[in-house]
Design a protein around this motif. Structure first.
Motif, PDB file in Angstrom:
ATOM      1  N   VAL A 237      11.266 -20.742  13.221  1.00 38.52           N
ATOM      2  CA  VAL A 237      10.271 -19.869  12.591  1.00 38.52           C
ATOM      3  C   VAL A 237       9.145 -19.559  13.568  1.00 38.52           C
ATOM      4  N   GLU A 238       8.779 -18.280  13.629  1.00 39.13           N
ATOM      5  CA  GLU A 238       7.640 -17.837  14.433  1.00 39.13           C
ATOM      6  C   GLU A 238       6.722 -16.985  13.564  1.00 39.13           C
ATOM      7  N   PHE A 239       5.424 -17.124  13.790  1.00 36.73           N
ATOM      8  CA  PHE A 239       4.439 -16.336  13.052  1.00 36.73           C
ATOM      9  C   PHE A 239       3.711 -15.396  14.006  1.00 36.73           C
ATOM     10  N   GLY A 240       3.299 -14.268  13.482  1.00 35.93           N
ATOM     11  CA  GLY A 240       2.512 -13.306  14.251  1.00 35.93           C
ATOM     12  C   GLY A 240       1.814 -12.366  13.302  1.00 35.93           C
ATOM     13  N   GLU A 241       1.824 -11.078  13.633  1.00 37.36           N
ATOM     14  CA  GLU A 241       1.260 -10.051  12.766  1.00 37.36           C
ATOM     15  C   GLU A 241       2.387  -9.127  12.316  1.00 37.36           C
ATOM     16  N   PHE A 242       2.111  -8.313  11.296  1.00 32.68           N
ATOM     17  CA  PHE A 242       3.112  -7.384  10.791  1.00 32.68           C
ATOM     18  C   PHE A 242       3.138  -6.124  11.652  1.00 32.68           C
ATOM     19  N   ARG A 243       3.321  -6.304  12.982  1.00 36.97           N
ATOM     20  CA  ARG A 243       3.285  -5.180  13.911  1.00 36.97           C
ATOM     21  C   ARG A 243       4.441  -5.268  14.904  1.00 36.97           C
ATOM     22  N   THR A 244       4.766  -4.146  15.516  1.00 32.68           N
ATOM     23  CA  THR A 244       5.889  -4.084  16.446  1.00 32.68           C
ATOM     24  C   THR A 244       5.662  -4.955  17.674  1.00 32.68           C
TER      25      THR A 244
ATOM     26  N   GLU B 262       0.209  16.900  -9.321  1.00 34.42           N
ATOM     27  CA  GLU B 262       0.750  17.419 -10.579  1.00 34.42           C
ATOM     28  C   GLU B 262      -0.237  17.215 -11.728  1.00 34.42           C
ATOM     29  N   ALA B 263      -1.006  16.109 -11.664  1.00 32.54           N
ATOM     30  CA  ALA B 263      -1.971  15.817 -12.719  1.00 32.54           C
ATOM     31  C   ALA B 263      -3.321  16.485 -12.482  1.00 32.54           C
ATOM     32  N   GLY B 264      -3.453  17.209 -11.365  1.00 35.12           N
ATOM     33  CA  GLY B 264      -4.690  17.927 -11.099  1.00 35.12           C
ATOM     34  C   GLY B 264      -5.745  17.132 -10.362  1.00 35.12           C
ATOM     35  N   PHE B 265      -5.338  16.057  -9.670  1.00 30.52           N
ATOM     36  CA  PHE B 265      -6.287  15.240  -8.917  1.00 30.52           C
ATOM     37  C   PHE B 265      -6.103  15.442  -7.414  1.00 30.52           C
ATOM     38  N   ARG B 266      -7.187  15.348  -6.667  1.00 32.97           N
ATOM     39  CA  ARG B 266      -7.135  15.238  -5.209  1.00 32.97           C
ATOM     40  C   ARG B 266      -7.042  13.764  -4.850  1.00 32.97           C
ATOM     41  N   LEU B 267      -6.390  13.472  -3.718  1.00 30.32           N
ATOM     42  CA  LEU B 267      -6.211  12.088  -3.295  1.00 30.32           C
ATOM     43  C   LEU B 267      -7.025  11.806  -2.046  1.00 30.32           C
ATOM     44  N   LEU B 268      -7.859  10.776  -2.096  1.00 26.96           N
ATOM     45  CA  LEU B 268      -8.603  10.292  -0.945  1.00 26.96           C
ATOM     46  C   LEU B 268      -7.942   9.036  -0.412  1.00 26.96           C
ATOM     47  N   LEU B 269      -7.866   8.891   0.904  1.00 30.34           N
ATOM     48  CA  LEU B 269      -7.212   7.745   1.533  1.00 30.34           C
ATOM     49  C   LEU B 269      -8.229   6.875   2.245  1.00 30.34           C
ATOM     50  N   HIS B 270      -8.042   5.562   2.146  1.00 29.12           N
ATOM     51  CA  HIS B 270      -8.935   4.608   2.787  1.00 29.12           C
ATOM     52  C   HIS B 270      -8.084   3.556   3.486  1.00 29.12           C
ATOM     53  N   SER B 271      -8.051   3.598   4.817  1.00 28.58           N
ATOM     54  CA  SER B 271      -7.304   2.618   5.607  1.00 28.58           C
ATOM     55  C   SER B 271      -8.242   1.462   5.954  1.00 28.58           C
ATOM     56  N   THR B 272      -7.989   0.293   5.389  1.00 31.27           N
ATOM     57  CA  THR B 272      -8.944  -0.818   5.459  1.00 31.27           C
ATOM     58  C   THR B 272      -8.724  -1.755   6.646  1.00 31.27           C
ATOM     59  N   GLY B 273      -7.560  -1.686   7.293  1.00 26.22           N
ATOM     60  CA  GLY B 273      -7.266  -2.635   8.360  1.00 26.22           C
ATOM     61  C   GLY B 273      -7.167  -4.062   7.857  1.00 26.22           C
TER      62      GLY B 273
ATOM     63  N   ASN C  19       1.357   2.643   8.836  1.00 25.86           N
ATOM     64  CA  ASN C  19       2.526   1.837   8.479  1.00 25.86           C
ATOM     65  C   ASN C  19       3.464   2.679   7.616  1.00 25.86           C
ATOM     66  N   PRO C  20       4.757   2.758   7.973  1.00 26.24           N
ATOM     67  CA  PRO C  20       5.686   3.593   7.194  1.00 26.24           C
ATOM     68  C   PRO C  20       5.750   3.232   5.713  1.00 26.24           C
ATOM     69  N   VAL C  21       5.479   1.982   5.363  1.00 27.36           N
ATOM     70  CA  VAL C  21       5.451   1.577   3.959  1.00 27.36           C
ATOM     71  C   VAL C  21       4.401   2.377   3.201  1.00 27.36           C
ATOM     72  N   TYR C  22       3.209   2.480   3.786  1.00 28.38           N
ATOM     73  CA  TYR C  22       2.123   3.181   3.110  1.00 28.38           C
ATOM     74  C   TYR C  22       2.292   4.691   3.182  1.00 28.38           C
ATOM     75  N   VAL C  23       2.944   5.160   4.234  1.00 33.32           N
ATOM     76  CA  VAL C  23       3.248   6.590   4.310  1.00 33.32           C
ATOM     77  C   VAL C  23       4.131   6.983   3.124  1.00 33.32           C
ATOM     78  N   ALA C  24       5.156   6.153   2.850  1.00 34.10           N
ATOM     79  CA  ALA C  24       6.048   6.430   1.719  1.00 34.10           C
ATOM     80  C   ALA C  24       5.288   6.389   0.401  1.00 34.10           C
ATOM     81  N   MET C  25       4.376   5.428   0.270  1.00 29.29           N
ATOM     82  CA  MET C  25       3.577   5.344  -0.950  1.00 29.29           C
ATOM     83  C   MET C  25       2.682   6.570  -1.113  1.00 29.29           C
TER      84      MET C  25
ATOM     85  N   LEU D 149       8.610  -3.226  11.034  1.00 32.97           N
ATOM     86  CA  LEU D 149       7.854  -3.119  12.276  1.00 32.97           C
ATOM     87  C   LEU D 149       8.132  -4.321  13.175  1.00 32.97           C
ATOM     88  N   ILE D 150       8.121  -5.522  12.599  1.00 31.46           N
ATOM     89  CA  ILE D 150       8.467  -6.721  13.361  1.00 31.46           C
ATOM     90  C   ILE D 150       9.891  -6.605  13.891  1.00 31.46           C
ATOM     91  N   ALA D 151      10.802  -6.110  13.054  1.00 36.64           N
ATOM     92  CA  ALA D 151      12.212  -6.000  13.454  1.00 36.64           C
ATOM     93  C   ALA D 151      12.399  -5.041  14.620  1.00 36.64           C
TER      94      ALA D 151
END
Length: 338
Positions: free
Chosen positions: A220-227, A93-104, A77-83, A253-255
């Protein structure tokens, strides 16, 4: 000896066997002591299960891993890519490595990420769940290492928190559409049982009220936050509401899916239907036409969360929790221009 599920013994399986908390097991195994009966139970369970700490765990006993983690719904998701980009920059910069966990957005995966802090493979966690259940709150309270939450937390949760009022942002989107003369404004939302789904639905209603437009459930229509879900929802809405002239989508993504559906249906954007997305991701600048979107400061929220975590791991370990807010901002582009 392996655990009951056939895998190697872990802190979680020891906690279940001993009938104590994961935090208690972590303290005992890392030589930090505890109540005598708790120490006895943990040691007995560890011996029975054949627990052998790995080399990393041994090196962390009283030391540091130099790693922090970020758990998010969808790494694509581009939102999380930006984050991630901003979190990575602050962490490096603070000397840490970053681990990523995509939870679905899987509850158990998110809870597992919180519980895994007891293993001390990471020194802290940034987490951005779209649903916050009582189980989440319980694990957050029990966390044995610093946690920063990106998203709205209920009052009384003493944790560092970075939030944005997407309800206000949704109202801004509807006000913008009404301001350019649109009167049949539809809304494509994600699941209503999520924090963003609820906030954006309330914001949509607020925006209609401010513009003195009637509330019509047919819009109003509901779905998922996906294209793909956005495209399907837009087609359903167009079939039901042929005079639709404005459309607010709960994320970009919906848009993007809605823009595709509108083209397929022969509806011109913005001439026939003006469209507003939310998140102001990179997608908004490359769609055709380019997409008006309400920015929720994704990159800034990631940066703030990383700064809070790094501070907590350093000189701010004993400070009071901080709640930081980012202000929504609407960016007008071709999809709403006359």
């Amino acid at each position: 000896m392996a655990s009951a599920d056939g895998g190697p013994a872990t802190i979680e399986t020891i906690a279940r066997r001993a009938g104590v908390s994961i935090a208690s097991v972590s303290r005992v195994l890392n030589g930090l002591g505890g109540r005598p009966d708790t120490v006895r139970k943990v040691q007995a369970a560890a011996t029975e299960l054949g627990y052998v700490p790995n080399a990393m765990a041994r090196s962390l006993r009283g030391g540091r891993s130099g790693q922090i983690a970020f758990a998010m719904e969808d790494i694509g998701n581009p939102v999380y890519v930006a984050m991630v980009r901003r979190i990575q920059a602050v962490a490096r910069e603070a000397g840490f490595r970053l681990l990523l966990h995509s939870t679905g957005a899987d509850r158990e995966e998110e809870l597992r990420a919180l519980r895994s802090l007891a293993d001390r493979h990471t020194e802290g966690l940034i987490i951005s769940p779209i649903r916050i259940t009582q189980d989440h709150l319980d694990e957050l309270r029990r966390a044995v290492a610093p946690v920063v939450v990106i998203g709205s937390l209920p009052e009384g949760i003493a944790l560092d928190n970075v939030r944005v009022d997407s309800r206000v942002g949704a109202a801004m989107a509807v006000a913008h559409l009404a301001g350019i003369g649109r009167r049949r404004i539809g809304f494509l939302n994600g699941p209503l049982d999520t924090v963003p789904g609820q906030a954006r639905h309330q914001g949509y209603l607020d925006g209609l009220g401010t513009a003195d437009l009637p509330v019509d459930e047919e819009l109003v229509e509901f779905g998922e936050f996906r294209t793909d879900s956005g495209a399907d929802a837009a087609l359903r809405l167009l079939e039901r509401v042929p005079d639709l002239d404005g459309l607010f989508c709960a994320n970009d993504l919906i848009a993007v899916g809605a823009l595709r559906a509108l083209r397929e249906a022969g509806r011109r954007v913005p001439d026939d239907v003006a469209v507003v997305g939310m998140d102001d991701t990179e997608l908004a600048r490359v769609t055709w036409p380019t997409l008006t979107s309400v920015g929720l400061g994704s990159a800034r929220r990631g940066e703030l969360a990383a700064e809070l975590l790094v501070d907590r791991l350093g000189e701010g370990r004993d400070r009071e929790p901080r709640w930081v807010s980012v202000t929504p901002e609407l960016v007008a582009r071709e999809s709403t221009r006359s």
